[in-house]
Structures are given as structure tokens and as C-alpha cells.
Write a protein that holds these residues in place. Structure first.
Motif, PDB file in Angstrom:
ATOM      1  N   TYR A 194       0.836  -1.203   0.000  1.00  0.00           N
ATOM      2  CA  TYR A 194       0.000   0.000   0.000  1.00  0.00           C
ATOM      3  C   TYR A 194       0.875   1.259   0.000  1.00  0.00           C
ATOM      4  O   TYR A 194       0.644   2.192  -0.763  1.00  0.00           O
ATOM      5  CB  TYR A 194      -0.937  -0.002   1.218  1.00  0.00           C
ATOM      6  CG  TYR A 194      -1.745   1.267   1.345  1.00  0.00           C
ATOM      7  CD1 TYR A 194      -2.947   1.410   0.652  1.00  0.00           C
ATOM      8  CD2 TYR A 194      -1.305   2.333   2.124  1.00  0.00           C
ATOM      9  CE1 TYR A 194      -3.688   2.587   0.741  1.00  0.00           C
ATOM     10  CE2 TYR A 194      -2.037   3.512   2.215  1.00  0.00           C
ATOM     11  CZ  TYR A 194      -3.226   3.631   1.520  1.00  0.00           C
ATOM     12  OH  TYR A 194      -3.946   4.788   1.619  1.00  0.00           O
TER      13      TYR A 194
ATOM     14  N   THR B 240       0.843   3.875  -3.087  1.00  0.00           N
ATOM     15  CA  THR B 240       0.357   5.248  -2.910  1.00  0.00           C
ATOM     16  C   THR B 240       1.489   6.259  -3.083  1.00  0.00           C
ATOM     17  O   THR B 240       1.259   7.344  -3.623  1.00  0.00           O
ATOM     18  CB  THR B 240      -0.324   5.445  -1.539  1.00  0.00           C
ATOM     19  OG1 THR B 240       0.575   5.067  -0.501  1.00  0.00           O
ATOM     20  CG2 THR B 240      -1.610   4.633  -1.448  1.00  0.00           C
TER      21      THR B 240
ATOM     22  N   THR C  22       1.505   9.117  -6.035  1.00  0.00           N
ATOM     23  CA  THR C  22       1.699  10.532  -5.712  1.00  0.00           C
ATOM     24  C   THR C  22       2.815  11.131  -6.561  1.00  0.00           C
ATOM     25  O   THR C  22       2.677  12.238  -7.108  1.00  0.00           O
ATOM     26  CB  THR C  22       2.010  10.696  -4.208  1.00  0.00           C
ATOM     27  OG1 THR C  22       0.941  10.131  -3.456  1.00  0.00           O
ATOM     28  CG2 THR C  22       2.183  12.158  -3.833  1.00  0.00           C
TER      29      THR C  22
END
Length: 145
Positions: A8, A12, A16
Motif C-alpha cells: 500500500y 500510494t 503521488t
């Protein structure tokens, strides 16, 4: 973030960074994928199309779409590979070199900003952990134990 799974955090964080690069690239009418491809092509000799996918960690179909768009925008040219009649060498046009320089500048600015805000020790730990994860996944040491 300690209660999040490792995948995760990786996903993420990458999303970004990808969003940031795409926002920057869009200011100049391009995408992060195009910038990454420009940076992966040898600016002097060009790069065989068959070597480009593995170098970038991309599937041939995804790369084909990117190269088609780049060709249409005048960023690259395709030439027969003199060492392999079936292959193609991808070279940068002058416009492609210009966009490559811009992409390189943005990547170096990102790296500099990170280095200025994270200690060398923490960065070395990051590189070490990333390398180990890559090695474990690449060598099928996760599910095939």
C-alpha cells in the motif's frame, strides 16, 4: 503509516510521485510516461525497440502506444536496426532531445529536493530496502518459497 501494508505504501507513494510528474509534464503538453521513455532512449546512438521495454519494465503493447504517440508528436524517429533486419532503432529528434532535457531537469530537481530533506542514512536504508524487495519479487521469493 506503520499500520499500512508495505505494498500500500509503495503504491500510494508511486501514485503521488506519478501525479506530480504528470502535472509538471502537462505544463509542456506531455506525460510522465513520455518523459520516462525519452530518458530511456540513448540520446546519441538511439536504443533498439526490443531493449526499450525491458529497460523500462514495460509490456510491449503499452510501449507501442507510447512510441506511436511520440512518433506522431515528432519526438522520435524509427530506423532499421543494421545488426538485426527485423528490429528498429528508436532515436530522438532535436525536439525529442529538447523534451528529454526538460524531463531530466525535472527528475534531477525531484532527487535534489528529496536529498535536501531526507538524511543520507535514511536514503541509503530506502535504497537497500527497495533493492531487497525488488530482488525478492524478481526471484519469486514471495509466494514460491
Amino acid at each position: 503509516m506503520k499500520d499500512k501494508t508495505i505494498d500500500y505504501v509503495l503504491r500510494t507513494t508511486w501514485l503521488t510521485v506519478q501525479k506530480m510528474y504528470n502535472e509538471e509534464a502537462s505544463k509542456f503538453g506531455t506525460t510522465m510516461a513520455t518523459g520516462f521513455t525519452l530518458l530511456s532512449i540513448d540520446p546519441e546512438k538511439g536504443t533498439p525497440s526490443t531493449a526499450l521495454g525491458p529497460k523500462m519494465g514495460m509490456e510491449a503493447t503499452s510501449l507501442s502506444r507510447i512510441l506511436k504517440t511520440m512518433d506522431e508528436k515528432g519526438l522520435i524517429e524509427r530506423h532499421p536496426n543494421p545488426e538485426d533486419g527485423r528490429g528498429v532503432i528508436i532515436t530522438l529528434t532535436d525536439f525529442g532531445r529538447e523534451k528529454r532535457a526538460y524531463s531530466r531537469e525535472k527528475v534531477l530537481a525531484f532527487n535534489e529536493a528529496i536529498k535536501n530533506n531526507i538524511s543520507e542514512e535514511k536514503l541509503n536504508n530506502f535504497y537497500e530496502v527497495s533493492e531487497l524487495i525488488n530482488h525478492m519479487v524478481s526471484n519469486k521469493k514471495i509466494y514460491n518459497q
